[in-house]
Design a protein around this motif. Sequence first.
Motif, PDB file in Angstrom:
ATOM      1  N   GLU A 106     -91.491 -23.018  44.841  1.00 29.53           N
ATOM      2  CA  GLU A 106     -90.872 -22.965  46.161  1.00 29.53           C
ATOM      3  C   GLU A 106     -89.777 -24.015  46.309  1.00 29.53           C
ATOM      4  O   GLU A 106     -88.728 -23.756  46.917  1.00 29.53           O
ATOM      5  N   LEU A 107     -90.003 -25.210  45.761  1.00 28.84           N
ATOM      6  CA  LEU A 107     -88.983 -26.251  45.796  1.00 28.84           C
ATOM      7  C   LEU A 107     -87.718 -25.795  45.069  1.00 28.84           C
ATOM      8  O   LEU A 107     -86.596 -25.958  45.568  1.00 28.84           O
ATOM      9  N   LEU A 108     -87.905 -25.201  43.899  1.00 23.57           N
ATOM     10  CA  LEU A 108     -86.762 -24.685  43.144  1.00 23.57           C
ATOM     11  C   LEU A 108     -86.043 -23.585  43.923  1.00 23.57           C
ATOM     12  O   LEU A 108     -84.807 -23.540  43.964  1.00 23.57           O
ATOM     13  N   TYR A 109     -86.814 -22.703  44.548  1.00 16.53           N
ATOM     14  CA  TYR A 109     -86.192 -21.612  45.310  1.00 16.53           C
ATOM     15  C   TYR A 109     -85.403 -22.156  46.502  1.00 16.53           C
ATOM     16  O   TYR A 109     -84.331 -21.642  46.827  1.00 16.53           O
ATOM     17  N   MET A 110     -85.911 -23.203  47.133  1.00 15.89           N
ATOM     18  CA  MET A 110     -85.170 -23.813  48.243  1.00 15.89           C
ATOM     19  C   MET A 110     -83.842 -24.383  47.762  1.00 15.89           C
ATOM     20  O   MET A 110     -82.803 -24.239  48.432  1.00 15.89           O
ATOM     21  N   TYR A 111     -83.864 -25.057  46.612  1.00 11.05           N
ATOM     22  CA  TYR A 111     -82.616 -25.590  46.061  1.00 11.05           C
ATOM     23  C   TYR A 111     -81.672 -24.462  45.647  1.00 11.05           C
ATOM     24  O   TYR A 111     -80.452 -24.597  45.735  1.00 11.05           O
ATOM     25  N   PHE A 112     -82.229 -23.363  45.187  1.00 17.55           N
ATOM     26  CA  PHE A 112     -81.401 -22.195  44.861  1.00 17.55           C
ATOM     27  C   PHE A 112     -80.696 -21.660  46.106  1.00 17.55           C
ATOM     28  O   PHE A 112     -79.494 -21.420  46.090  1.00 17.55           O
ATOM     29  N   LYS A 113     -81.442 -21.497  47.198  1.00 15.96           N
ATOM     30  CA  LYS A 113     -80.877 -20.919  48.417  1.00 15.96           C
ATOM     31  C   LYS A 113     -79.935 -21.892  49.130  1.00 15.96           C
ATOM     32  O   LYS A 113     -78.894 -21.488  49.653  1.00 15.96           O
ATOM     33  N   GLU A 114     -80.295 -23.168  49.148  1.00 16.42           N
ATOM     34  CA  GLU A 114     -79.493 -24.123  49.922  1.00 16.42           C
ATOM     35  C   GLU A 114     -78.346 -24.729  49.121  1.00 16.42           C
ATOM     36  O   GLU A 114     -77.262 -24.976  49.667  1.00 16.42           O
TER      37      GLU A 114
END
Length: 344
Positions: free
Chosen positions: A183-191
């Motif tokens: 989830e942390l990686l996905y947040m960095y991907f989106k933001e």
Amino acid sequence: MIQDYIVDELSGFLKEFPFNEELQNKSFFVTGATGFLGSAFCIALAEADKKYSLNLKIVCYVRDKKKAQELLGQYDFNFVVGDLKTKFSLPYQVDYVVHCASPTASDYFVNYPVETFLDNINFAERLIKQVINTKCSCFLYLSSLEVYGTSDTERVLNEKSLSLLKLHDIRNSYPLAKIAVEELLYMYFKEHGLPIKIARLTQTFGPGIQYNDNRVFAQFARSVVENRNIILKSKGETKRNYCYVSDAVSALFYILCRGQNGEAYNVAGDHTFISIYELAKLYCKINNAISIEMQLEDLKLNGYLPLNKVKLDNSKLKSLGWKSYNDIETMVKKFCNYYISLKE
């Protein structure tokens, strides 16, 4: 040497290596590089580099430099020494991050749940911050089938399946950490546009697994080699699919080079969905002098997973062009031969 067995196992994939153009002149940072999959991936990189003159630069993040030299010293790797708690700096900008490092022992998850959870997350964040403002082409994270939780009825799981993790189970420090890092990686991907990809691996084995490993596939292989009956401490009803090391390593390359940013991919072999009891019977076929003994006990006391029947759907991975070459009987035979060689 272990490296020779791994190179031999990877020879078929390397013979038809389809990623020459994508990887030419690229640089890699691989964490957990002396672990089972991390070391096999690094060896595959080095052998592909040698075979196809790719001009790769490979940085290996390792806990023990002596062990790294013994396992990987024949290759021109740059070693950075540290663990999940260590603050570090990359020696140069890299094109690809392959994050394999994580504790993997069930008893560690139970005895050190805080460290299991926080160390995984904090290290991932430090690693992300090393590459977030660089020209990193891909951050590939090795996650686990355990993020889906457990089920006592058979479930076929694709990458969008809901997790059935139970709260307040101390062993869940590991799968919850894996979910948190995803989830942390996905947040960095989106933001921030960090190009992340996730490999959710089923239980994987092959050359490189230590002889004293405590997982069932290793316990059963030792029974074959040492001519001892296989001891089952449950009814063996847990059912999952498996993956052999060469198929898993090739899957990582396909996800790295052909996968979509922001996506997760299940990694599991074809024709490998089997219960623990059925798996034990396959090992007994290798050595007809041994049989199965039932010595039932409460496995939760040792941190083992409860009854679980989950099958990973690998069709999304196969859509990238990947295929597996090892069914479960082939895997068992090859792994037993490997363990026999370790005792000779």
